[in-house]
Each structure stands twice: as structure tokens, then as C-alpha cells.
Design a protein around this motif. Structure first.
Motif, PDB file in Angstrom:
ATOM      1  N   ASN A 203      10.655  -0.769 -10.475  1.00 20.86           N
ATOM      2  CA  ASN A 203      10.315   0.437  -9.738  1.00 20.86           C
ATOM      3  C   ASN A 203       8.918   0.953 -10.068  1.00 20.86           C
ATOM      4  N   VAL A 204       8.394   0.605 -11.227  1.00 19.98           N
ATOM      5  CA  VAL A 204       6.971   0.880 -11.476  1.00 19.98           C
ATOM      6  C   VAL A 204       6.118   0.125 -10.463  1.00 19.98           C
ATOM      7  N   ILE A 205       6.466  -1.136 -10.227  1.00 15.64           N
ATOM      8  CA  ILE A 205       5.773  -1.913  -9.202  1.00 15.64           C
ATOM      9  C   ILE A 205       6.012  -1.308  -7.828  1.00 15.64           C
ATOM     10  N   GLN A 206       7.248  -0.891  -7.563  1.00 17.53           N
ATOM     11  CA  GLN A 206       7.583  -0.299  -6.269  1.00 17.53           C
ATOM     12  C   GLN A 206       6.719   0.927  -5.993  1.00 17.53           C
ATOM     13  N   LEU A 207       6.627   1.830  -6.960  1.00 21.17           N
ATOM     14  CA  LEU A 207       5.835   3.047  -6.766  1.00 21.17           C
ATOM     15  C   LEU A 207       4.352   2.730  -6.657  1.00 21.17           C
ATOM     16  N   THR A 208       3.859   1.849  -7.523  1.00 21.19           N
ATOM     17  CA  THR A 208       2.418   1.552  -7.552  1.00 21.19           C
ATOM     18  C   THR A 208       1.960   0.889  -6.264  1.00 21.19           C
ATOM     19  N   VAL A 209       2.607  -0.198  -5.897  1.00 21.17           N
ATOM     20  CA  VAL A 209       2.161  -0.968  -4.737  1.00 21.17           C
ATOM     21  C   VAL A 209       2.378  -0.190  -3.444  1.00 21.17           C
ATOM     22  N   SER A 210       3.528   0.471  -3.314  1.00 24.00           N
ATOM     23  CA  SER A 210       3.782   1.204  -2.068  1.00 24.00           C
ATOM     24  C   SER A 210       2.790   2.340  -1.881  1.00 24.00           C
ATOM     25  N   SER A 211       2.454   3.051  -2.947  1.00 25.87           N
ATOM     26  CA  SER A 211       1.498   4.147  -2.833  1.00 25.87           C
ATOM     27  C   SER A 211       0.099   3.639  -2.480  1.00 25.87           C
ATOM     28  N   VAL A 212      -0.335   2.594  -3.185  1.00 30.35           N
ATOM     29  CA  VAL A 212      -1.668   2.041  -2.915  1.00 30.35           C
ATOM     30  C   VAL A 212      -1.734   1.446  -1.514  1.00 30.35           C
ATOM     31  N   LYS A 213      -0.688   0.721  -1.130  1.00 31.92           N
ATOM     32  CA  LYS A 213      -0.651   0.116   0.206  1.00 31.92           C
ATOM     33  C   LYS A 213      -0.643   1.193   1.286  1.00 31.92           C
ATOM     34  N   TYR A 214       0.097   2.252   1.073  1.00 34.31           N
ATOM     35  CA  TYR A 214       0.164   3.353   2.042  1.00 34.31           C
ATOM     36  C   TYR A 214      -1.213   3.990   2.219  1.00 34.31           C
ATOM     37  N   ILE A 215      -1.904   4.229   1.120  1.00 34.82           N
ATOM     38  CA  ILE A 215      -3.245   4.821   1.190  1.00 34.82           C
ATOM     39  C   ILE A 215      -4.182   3.925   1.985  1.00 34.82           C
TER      40      ILE A 215
END
Length: 447
Positions: A203-215
Motif C-alpha cells: 500500500n505504500v506503493i499503491q499510495l505513492t504511484v497512484s498519487s504521482v500518476k494522478y498528478i
């Protein structure tokens, strides 16, 4: 204030659980392998090699599985739906060959699981075209550094952590036969610790990648993924730890509620915790339950719930985990048949769970990318595949008289996005009043 205290409690609990688990593993390993307290029928040099080999093979297999999708193999998305039943059946044959009562029972259960997976793959076959299109589009351009930073390093951390826990499991197994209940307790605690920690890493990966990808998709702003991961660990660890428990539990109970036809209950459970909430935690700096509820209400408001529930990214990751778990189980099982057959069943079970969690960890960035793709569509509805799918759902529900999509509704309610900062540095002890809004004020969750 209550939410703030809850996230601090989960942060403290997670840190304490790591410390207690580490101390317990060291103690039980030293105590269990001591010559005076060890079970004379336990042979460490015949027990540890196969399970440690399975753990290493779990990391290698998970990396190769993830690499196959990263390199965009044409049929990579469909492979788990037919490969996982085959691997599960092979694992069942191995368990059947072992011949004990427990192994035969597990073999029957594995055959039933393989059959269920096969039936499920046939049932969802009409959705492959849409799900594959979304999957390849969402993962086409991963954030810079994803391949080098998140996948190999996270897998390496997972392998080392699982190897450390294996030492404790072996120490508990080595306890004298008069301490069987204590051994079961220690093993159960170690396995629960593995579950929570591996979920946390994923979930650290989930939060990191999803946030960066969304931006990147919404604003075309590129973030350093290494810095984003550090922010996620330092600033949102309490909320990630909470979500690592809530999401599996809520998903399990929600599945039962849907099977029983309790639609309202399933909606409440989805609002309490869903995997989409991690993105809003990183973007809005809000509490996890609050972020989950806000995201689900967005999907419900715009008719996206049937669409995201028909997506196959979660089954793809789940079946991939089952396949890698079966491979690791066979590696440890066959080694046990060569070294010491009486250990074959137990080490096969441990190896299966290790392989499953390692694969889910490796595929975390794909799941995060798809989550960001769907949420970004709520702000900038530019995906033709999603628009066509929404039109089909609306036609099936409202008939031919209703052919309009939710695109105009989304644009009128959201408008242009306003970004003051991609992901704001925060910690669980600080205030979240300076969160970075990505939507207009009326769409932002209230802290």
C-alpha cells in the motif's frame, strides 16, 4: 481530532508490532534451536533450506511476473486467468503425492480452487477486451523511476523480511512436543505480522504511484517518485497501516454482502475502506476512511460503480498471487520430498503464502496506475474506453431513451482542476489543514 488520534494509534501500533515481532522472532529462534529445548525430531538443516529457497524463488518469480507486464507482453493480462488454474492443479497433484491426510485434504481444496478459477476466467472472458485496454493504457507510461526504485527494492525488502520471519517459524517448529500450543501461537502471530507488513509495503506503493500518476495525468506535473515514497512513509504511515487492515476486511465482508444481496450494507462497507482511498490520502492529505468514503461517493454520483466493479485489475493481481504462491509451494514441496518428506506439507503452506504476498507486492504499481486512471477520469473525462463503457451501462439500465454519458455532469460539477501542490509534506502528528486541493472546493473532502 478523533481521526487524528486514530491515525496516530495505528502508526504506533504498527511500529510496536514490528518491534515485538522482531524481538519474538529472535527469541524463539534462539530458544527453539537450543539443544536443551529443541525437539529431537526436528532437523534444522532439513527444514530451513527448502523454505528459504522458496522465499528466494518467490522474489525471482514475482519480479519475472511483474517484468512480463512491464514489458507489455501482448497476452500478459490474460495469462493469470488460465495459468493460475494450471499451477494450482499442479500444486494439488504434488500435495496428493505426499499422501498424508492433511495433504490430501489440501489437494482436494486446491483442485476445487483451480476449478473455480477456471470457471471464473470463462465467465469474465467477455470483459477481457475492455479490461485489457484500460490496463495497457493506465500502465503505458509509469512514473520515472518506478521500475528501478519500487519494484526491485520493494521485492528485495520483502524477501529479506520473509526470510527473517522464516527463522522464527523454524524456531517455533523446533519447540519440544510438550509446547505444541505455544508453537502454534508463535507461528500464528508471525503469519499475521507477515500479512500486515506485506500489505503495508504494497500500500505504500499503491499510495505513492497512484498519487504521482494522478498528478501527471491531471496536471502534467512530474514528481520525483523517490521523494513521494519518502513522504508516504513519513507522513501517511498511520493511515496506510489502518488501510492495510481495513481494505482486506471490508472487501471480504462486502463480497459476502453482495452474494447475499445486501446492497446497502455493501455500499457502507465500501465507504469504510477501499483501495481507491489511498490515492485521496496522498492527494488530499485526509483520513483513510474519509478518503474512501469521498472516492466512493464520487463513483456513485457519476454512475461509475458498475464500471469499476467490472474491471479485472483486482482479479488479475489476485490470480497472479495464487499462481506465484503455487510455484513457491511446489519448489519447497519437492525439495522437502528429497530432503525430509515429513516437512513437505507445512513448508508448502508457508511457501504458498510467501509467494502470494511477494507477487501482490510486485504488482502493486499496476494496481495503483489503474486506480489513478479511473479517478483522473472523474476530473478529465478523456478516456474513450471508459466513456463507451459508461454509455453501454446507461443504455442497459435506462433503455434506449437515455444515451447521454456522465461526461457533461462531470465537467459541470468539477470544471478545471486547481493544483497548488502535487503531494504536500505532512505527518500524522501535524495538521492536515494545508492539504493540496486537486478539485474545486465543493468537491474536496472536508477534514
Amino acid at each position: 481530532m478523533v481521526r487524528h488520534k486514530v491515525r496516530i494509534v495505528f502508526q504506533v501500533l504498527f511500529c510496536l508490532h514490528l518491534l515485538v515481532t522482531a524481538a519474538m522472532v529472535i527469541f524463539i529462534t534462539v530458544y527453539g534451536l537450543n539443544s536443551d529445548s529443541r525437539n529431537p525430531n526436528f532437523h534444522p538443516w532439513k527444514w530451513y533450506p527448502q523454505l528459504l529457497a522458496a522465499t528466494v524463488s518467490a522474489g525471482i518469480t514475482a519480479f519475472m511476473w511483474q517484468r512480463n507486464t512491464y514489458d507489455r507482453s501482448p497476452d500478459a493480462f490474460k495469462e493469470p486467468f488460465w495459468l493460475s488454474p494450471i499451477l494450482t492443479s499442479l500444486m494439488a497433484l504434488m500435495l496428493m503425492y505426499i499422501g498424508t491426510a492433511l495433504s490430501v485434504s489440501l489437494a482436494v481444496l486446491s483442485f476445487a480452487s483451480a476449478l473455480a478459477q477456471l470457471i471464473y476466467g470463462v465467465w469474465v472472458a467477455p470483459r477481457f477486451e475492455y479490461a485489457t485496454d484500460i490496463f495497457w493504457t493506465a500502465t503505458a507510461l509509469p512514473p520515472d523511476g518506478t521500475r528501478e526504485l519500487l519494484a526491485p527494492q520493494s521485492i528485495a525488502i520483502g524477501v529479506l523480511y520473509c526470510c527473517f520471519l522464516v527463522l522464527g517459524i523454524g524456531g517455533a517448529t523446533a519447540l519440544d512436543e510438550n509446547k505444541t500450543k505455544s508453537a502454534i501461537f508463535f507461528i500464528l502471530v508471525i503469519m499475521l505480522s507477515m500479512f500486515w507488513t506485506m500489505q503495508f509495503l504494497k500500500n505504500v506503493i499503491q499510495l505513492t504511484v497512484s498519487s504521482v500518476k494522478y498528478i501527471e495525468m491531471v496536471r502534467s506535473v512530474t514528481m520525483d517518485i523517490n521523494a513521494a515514497r519518502c513522504i508516504a512513509i513519513r507522513g501517511f504511515s498511520g493511515r496506510i497501516a489502518m488501510g492495510s487492515i481495513l481494505v482486506p476486511v471490508m472487501t471480504l465482508f462486502r463480497s459476502f454482502a453482495l452474494l447475499m444481496g445486501f446492497t446497502r450494507i455493501s455500499t457502507v462497507l465500501a465507504k469504510c475502506g477501499n483501495r481507491w482511498g489511498f490515492l485521496c490520502v496522498g492527494v488530499y492529505n485526509s483520513g483513510f476512511v474519509q478518503a474512501s468514503s469521498f472516492t466512493w461517493e464520487m463513483f456513485t454520483r457519476d454512475g461509475m460503480v458498475p464500471l469499476i466493479e467490472s474491471d479485472l485489475i483486482e482479479p488479475f493481481c489476485f490470480l497472479s498471487g495464487l499462481g506465484v504462491g503455487a510455484v513457491c509451494s511446489m519448489v519447497s514441496g519437492f525439495l522437502s520430498l528429497v530432503l525430509h518428506q515429513s516437512y513437505a506439507v507445512e513448508v508448502s503452506i508457508y511457501a504458498f503464502f510467501i509467494g502470494y504476498f511477494m507477487c501482490r507486492l510486485a504488482l502493486g504499481w499496476q494496481e495503483a496506475s489503474v486506480a489513478a486512471y479511473y479517478v483522473a477520469y472523474m476530473v478529465r473525462p478523456s478516456s474513450r474506453s471508459i466513456r463507451r463503457a459508461l454509455e453501454q451501462i446507461q443504455r442497459s439500465q435506462a433503455g434506449s431513451s437515455s444515451t447521454s454519458t456522465s461526461t457533461s455532469i462531470l465537467r459541470s460539477q468539477v470544471g478545471s482542476s486547481s493544483i497548488s501542490a502535487p503531494i504536500l509534506r505532512s505527518d500524522d502528528q501535524g495538521s492536515s489543514s494545508t492539504s493540496a486541493p486537486l478539485l474545486k472546493k465543493e468537491s474536496e473532502p472536508t477534514n
